[in-house]
Motif scaffolding. Structure first.
Motif, mmCIF file in Angstrom:
data_model
loop_
_atom_site.group_PDB
_atom_site.id
_atom_site.type_symbol
_atom_site.label_atom_id
_atom_site.label_comp_id
_atom_site.label_asym_id
_atom_site.label_seq_id
_atom_site.Cartn_x
_atom_site.Cartn_y
_atom_site.Cartn_z
ATOM 1 N N ASN A 136 41.542 -47.033 96.611
ATOM 2 C CA ASN A 136 42.943 -46.728 96.329
ATOM 3 C C ASN A 136 43.786 -47.467 97.341
ATOM 4 O O ASN A 136 43.331 -47.759 98.440
ATOM 5 N N SER A 137 45.017 -47.731 96.997
ATOM 6 C CA SER A 137 45.914 -48.352 97.962
ATOM 7 C C SER A 137 47.100 -47.419 98.206
ATOM 8 O O SER A 137 47.528 -46.695 97.310
ATOM 9 N N ILE A 138 47.569 -47.422 99.446
ATOM 10 C CA ILE A 138 48.760 -46.649 99.797
ATOM 11 C C ILE A 138 49.632 -47.509 100.695
ATOM 12 O O ILE A 138 49.151 -48.437 101.339
ATOM 13 N N GLU A 139 50.910 -47.201 100.709
ATOM 14 C CA GLU A 139 51.834 -47.857 101.628
ATOM 15 C C GLU A 139 52.095 -46.920 102.790
ATOM 16 O O GLU A 139 52.371 -45.739 102.589
ATOM 17 N N VAL A 140 52.009 -47.441 103.993
ATOM 18 C CA VAL A 140 52.281 -46.662 105.192
ATOM 19 C C VAL A 140 53.482 -47.276 105.889
ATOM 20 O O VAL A 140 53.496 -48.472 106.164
ATOM 21 N N ASP A 141 54.487 -46.453 106.140
ATOM 22 C CA ASP A 141 55.670 -46.888 106.875
ATOM 23 C C ASP A 141 55.505 -46.425 108.321
ATOM 24 O O ASP A 141 55.604 -45.230 108.601
ATOM 25 N N ASP A 201 55.647 -42.468 108.855
ATOM 26 C CA ASP A 201 54.413 -41.849 108.378
ATOM 27 C C ASP A 201 53.382 -41.527 109.457
ATOM 28 O O ASP A 201 52.444 -40.775 109.200
ATOM 29 N N GLN A 234 48.738 -37.050 98.056
ATOM 30 C CA GLN A 234 49.048 -38.113 97.103
ATOM 31 C C GLN A 234 48.019 -38.048 95.981
ATOM 32 O O GLN A 234 46.845 -37.781 96.216
ATOM 33 N N GLU A 246 44.921 -42.787 92.387
ATOM 34 C CA GLU A 246 45.280 -43.743 91.345
ATOM 35 C C GLU A 246 44.222 -43.812 90.246
ATOM 36 O O GLU A 246 44.511 -44.224 89.132
#
Length: 49
Positions: free
Chosen positions: A4-9, A13, A20, A23
């Motif tokens: 799976n891919s996630i965006e980390v800010d 974060d 979450q 996907e």
């Protein structure tokens, strides 16, 4: 198991726990995002684990 891919800010974060949906299977995944020695780590587990 599938990737799976996630965006980390990094500004918001780090040291946060998030839920979450996967996907692939749409089941909730618990994510713990941490930083150590300028590296970001994501610990992921399914809610029922």
């Amino acid at each position: 198991m599938a990737p799976n891919s996630i965006e980390v800010d990094p500004a918001y974060d780090i040291d946060q726990q998030m839920i979450q949906d996967c996907e692939v299977c749409c089941q909730p995944i618990e994510l713990l995002i941490t930083e150590h020695d300028q590296q970001i780590y994501v610990d992921a587990k399914q809610e029922w684990e």
